[in-house]
Design an enzyme around this catalytic site. Sequence first.
Site, PDB file in Angstrom:
ATOM      1  N   GLU A 288      92.797 -52.575 103.648  1.00 37.87           N
ATOM      2  CA  GLU A 288      92.630 -53.862 102.973  1.00 37.87           C
ATOM      3  C   GLU A 288      93.709 -54.856 103.425  1.00 37.87           C
ATOM      4  OE1 GLU A 288      92.572 -53.511  98.676  1.00 37.87           O
ATOM      5  OE2 GLU A 288      90.895 -54.895  98.523  1.00 37.87           O
ATOM      6  N   HIS A 309      87.234 -27.426 110.780  1.00 37.89           N
ATOM      7  CA  HIS A 309      85.961 -26.719 110.974  1.00 37.89           C
ATOM      8  C   HIS A 309      84.781 -27.670 110.938  1.00 37.89           C
ATOM      9  CE1 HIS A 309      87.855 -22.689 110.591  1.00 37.89           C
ATOM     10  NE2 HIS A 309      88.794 -23.463 110.053  1.00 37.89           N
ATOM     11  N   LYS A 423      80.372 -58.806  96.076  1.00 43.51           N
ATOM     12  CA  LYS A 423      80.306 -59.151  94.646  1.00 43.51           C
ATOM     13  C   LYS A 423      79.348 -60.316  94.433  1.00 43.51           C
ATOM     14  CE  LYS A 423      85.097 -57.819  93.756  1.00 43.51           C
ATOM     15  NZ  LYS A 423      86.431 -58.289  93.433  1.00 43.51           N
TER      16      LYS A 423
HETATM   17  O1  PA5 Z   1      94.216 -54.187  96.098  1.00 39.19           O
HETATM   18  C1  PA5 Z   1      93.476 -54.940  95.482  1.00 39.19           C
HETATM   19  O2  PA5 Z   1      93.790 -56.114  95.236  1.00 39.19           O
HETATM   20  C2  PA5 Z   1      92.121 -54.485  94.981  1.00 39.19           C
HETATM   21  O3  PA5 Z   1      91.828 -53.208  95.386  1.00 39.19           O
HETATM   22  C3  PA5 Z   1      92.095 -54.539  93.454  1.00 39.19           C
HETATM   23  O4  PA5 Z   1      93.142 -53.758  92.969  1.00 39.19           O
HETATM   24  C4  PA5 Z   1      90.766 -54.044  92.897  1.00 39.19           C
HETATM   25  O5  PA5 Z   1      89.726 -54.824  93.395  1.00 39.19           O
HETATM   26  C5  PA5 Z   1      90.771 -54.070  91.383  1.00 39.19           C
HETATM   27  O6  PA5 Z   1      91.041 -55.363  90.918  1.00 39.19           O
HETATM   28  P1  PA5 Z   1      91.491 -55.608  89.437  1.00 39.19           P
HETATM   29  O7  PA5 Z   1      92.781 -54.946  89.207  1.00 39.19           O
HETATM   30  O8  PA5 Z   1      91.586 -57.104  89.322  1.00 39.19           O
HETATM   31  O9  PA5 Z   1      90.412 -55.055  88.536  1.00 39.19           O
END
Ligand code: PA5
Length: 446
Positions: A288, A309, A423
């Site tokens: 990310e 394996h 989303k």
């Molecule tokens: O690293 C990030 O920003 C994302 O993975 C968020 O943590 C994830 O989308 C969850 O978001 P939130 O904490 O707003 O529910």
Amino acid sequence: MKNISLNIDKVTGFVSKEQIMALKPQVEAAQKALEEGTLPGNDFLGWLHLPSSIDAEQIQLLKEVAQTLRENCEVVVVAGIGGSYLGARAVIEALSNNFAALLPANGPRVIFAGHNISEDYLSELTAYLSDKKFGVINISKSGTTTETALAFRLLKRQCEEQRGKETASKVIVAITDAVKGAARVTADKEGYKSFIIPDNVGGRFSVLTPVGLLPIAVAGFDIDAIVNGAKKMEEDCSPAVPFEENIAAMYAATRNALYASGKKIEILVNYQPKLHFTSEWWKQLYGESEGKEHKGIFPASVDFSTDLHSMGQWIQDGERTIFETVLSIEQPNSSLLVPSDEENLDGLNFLAGKHVDEVNKMAELGTQLAHVDGGVPNMRITIPALNEYYIGQLIYFFEIACGISGYVLGVNPFNQPGVEDYKRNMFALLDKPGYEEQSKAIRARL
Ligand code: PA5
């Protein structure tokens, strides 16, 4: 006391020491930018000095709330996704007995929800909890994430029905924004204990905030030791430590040198089933942070020797675009010898009297040499033992190396614009109010 360490000897047949050293100016510029906050993403650097600045009062409060949950719950459900989920799960699994669920309970069992939208998962969770005294830690920075909000809606109702509204309000805890989002509004309205996720700490860098520390404390682990381990790495990976001795700088430089040489995929390897979720956390952290602008190393993972394996074939003989980073645990926490057998039908008496870990270590060594021979550069991160202190070191090491590496790559490692697209489509397909136009457009494409 030992520290985690990095060995890059087995990459130099693929990229030279000079190619790695050539990245020193870029790495140092990245370190400076992180310290001075001069590059994009500078509003999300709250994690950088978190280990050395965590407030003792906050740690004490976390321990007290954890104790309340431990005393009043047989099960605690941690609801969260992505950065609000993986850090806690990684640490709890790395430190837990592999068969914890089968052992007599010592404090509540910590389980996870809010990280999928599976009807079967949520139905089975509801059924599992139906005869348990359970509590909930609802974690969401935005307070509006669909997966988590949906699970929490079900969990809140079930907890109130089973335990009564008053008890429920004592065993439901929120970790969210200080003011905005549905999770904050609900917590304030219902009088839940709550903790704040700092504005300047992004989800995937939040394991050393209450997001990670509360569930870890509820599971019975020593959060002081985790923070101390992280603090040690904050010192050892600071820009004051010379490039060649700075393991975060060296890891960032080596993986970028390998990437530039055509190695597009990094596989994080472990030889301990407990580290499976450490790899899941690492994949989120690096994927990310770096996968942007049509570039970035693809982070993958395998659990060896199990996956030798299966995926072992691809790694040994497939396309040569990969490199491996091995997490090697130096000393196991338990001791078990291979027994001798009179009949020796399995032919394993040559191992009798040896520690199981010695067999594992030889598998690790043999695999590393075979993969290097097969054209796969290998790095090794040695972790002296699986305990809170070294897990704390590992977390901060990977975080700081990720910040450096992302800036060396030339992206903003602290945003995630690409995760919004699914989303929008999902909301349009579900006819969420406000998505009428997108709904029409998307249906025309079906
Ligand atoms: O690293 C990030 O920003 C994302 O993975 C968020 O943590 C994830 O989308 C969850 O978001 P939130 O904490 O707003 O529910």
